[in-house]
Design an enzyme around this catalytic site. Structure first.
Site, PDB file in Angstrom:
ATOM      1  N   HIS A  64      42.100  41.969  46.126  1.00  0.00           N
ATOM      2  CA  HIS A  64      41.830  41.036  45.085  1.00  0.00           C
ATOM      3  C   HIS A  64      42.002  42.117  43.504  1.00  0.00           C
ATOM      4  O   HIS A  64      42.068  42.900  43.233  1.00  0.00           O
ATOM      5  CB  HIS A  64      40.661  40.886  45.170  1.00  0.00           C
ATOM      6  CG  HIS A  64      38.936  41.795  45.116  1.00  0.00           C
ATOM      7  ND1 HIS A  64      38.944  41.765  42.848  1.00  0.00           N
ATOM      8  CD2 HIS A  64      38.630  43.225  44.984  1.00  0.00           C
ATOM      9  CE1 HIS A  64      38.140  42.606  43.006  1.00  0.00           C
ATOM     10  NE2 HIS A  64      37.969  43.148  43.999  1.00  0.00           N
ATOM     11  N   CYS A  65      42.231  41.200  42.825  1.00  0.00           N
ATOM     12  CA  CYS A  65      42.250  41.612  41.178  1.00  0.00           C
ATOM     13  C   CYS A  65      41.283  40.455  40.858  1.00  0.00           C
ATOM     14  O   CYS A  65      40.141  39.531  40.945  1.00  0.00           O
ATOM     15  CB  CYS A  65      43.583  41.298  40.506  1.00  0.00           C
ATOM     16  SG  CYS A  65      44.796  40.453  41.003  1.00  0.00           S
ATOM     17  N   LYS A  66      41.893  40.042  39.646  1.00  0.00           N
ATOM     18  CA  LYS A  66      40.604  39.066  38.521  1.00  0.00           C
ATOM     19  C   LYS A  66      41.190  38.039  38.846  1.00  0.00           C
ATOM     20  O   LYS A  66      40.421  36.946  39.094  1.00  0.00           O
ATOM     21  CB  LYS A  66      41.158  39.058  36.878  1.00  0.00           C
ATOM     22  CG  LYS A  66      40.542  38.142  35.928  1.00  0.00           C
ATOM     23  CD  LYS A  66      40.995  38.682  34.925  1.00  0.00           C
ATOM     24  CE  LYS A  66      40.131  37.481  33.871  1.00  0.00           C
ATOM     25  NZ  LYS A  66      40.242  37.713  32.173  1.00  0.00           N
ATOM     26  N   GLY A  68      44.305  36.588  41.392  1.00  0.00           N
ATOM     27  CA  GLY A  68      44.846  36.428  41.960  1.00  0.00           C
ATOM     28  C   GLY A  68      46.279  37.120  42.319  1.00  0.00           C
ATOM     29  O   GLY A  68      47.354  37.080  43.517  1.00  0.00           O
ATOM     30  N   PHE A  93      38.203  38.163  41.635  1.00  0.00           N
ATOM     31  CA  PHE A  93      37.487  38.808  41.006  1.00  0.00           C
ATOM     32  C   PHE A  93      36.648  37.476  40.553  1.00  0.00           C
ATOM     33  O   PHE A  93      35.155  37.579  40.748  1.00  0.00           O
ATOM     34  CB  PHE A  93      37.317  39.950  40.418  1.00  0.00           C
ATOM     35  CG  PHE A  93      36.039  40.371  40.123  1.00  0.00           C
ATOM     36  CD1 PHE A  93      35.179  40.629  40.868  1.00  0.00           C
ATOM     37  CD2 PHE A  93      35.345  40.290  38.579  1.00  0.00           C
ATOM     38  CE1 PHE A  93      33.326  41.629  40.669  1.00  0.00           C
ATOM     39  CE2 PHE A  93      33.969  40.124  38.637  1.00  0.00           C
ATOM     40  CZ  PHE A  93      33.165  41.389  39.420  1.00  0.00           C
TER      41      PHE A  93
END
Length: 99
Positions: A64-66, A68, A93
């Site tokens: 995951h990141c902020k 996608g 996130f």
């Protein structure tokens, strides 16, 4: 492998059945908030960490990141390097926090 929703991930965490979670955001982003149990490996350092992740090649991994985008790149990179069960956290996130 299909991607995973925040709701599904939270349900799995609650049931004690959470997969390995890798946060590919930058360290400063991770310090502002993180998913419990995740490990932070910024996207730019992922190639340097492949040896450390070798044991996870056949296990389920959620990246995951902020939002996608970076995690979609991380998923593609890992799959290209032989990881068989990589899923992107849909909404990243931000989505996880709202779920």
């Amino acid at each position: 492998m299909t991607d995973i929703t925040s709701t599904e991930l939270k349900q799995r965490q609650s049931a004690g059945n959470a997969p390995t979670i890798i946060d590919v955001r930058e360290t400063w982003e991770n310090e502002e908030g993180r998913i419990e149990g995740s490990q932070n490996i910024p996207l730019g350092t992922l190639p340097d960490k492949l040896d450390e992740l070798e044991a996870l090649k056949d296990q389920e991994i959620v990246v995951h990141c902020k939002g996608g985008g970076r995690s979609a790149s991380a998923k593609a990179f890992l799959v290209q390097h032989g990881f068989k069960n990589v899923r992107n956290l849909l909404g990243g996130f931000q989505g996880y926090q709202q779920a």
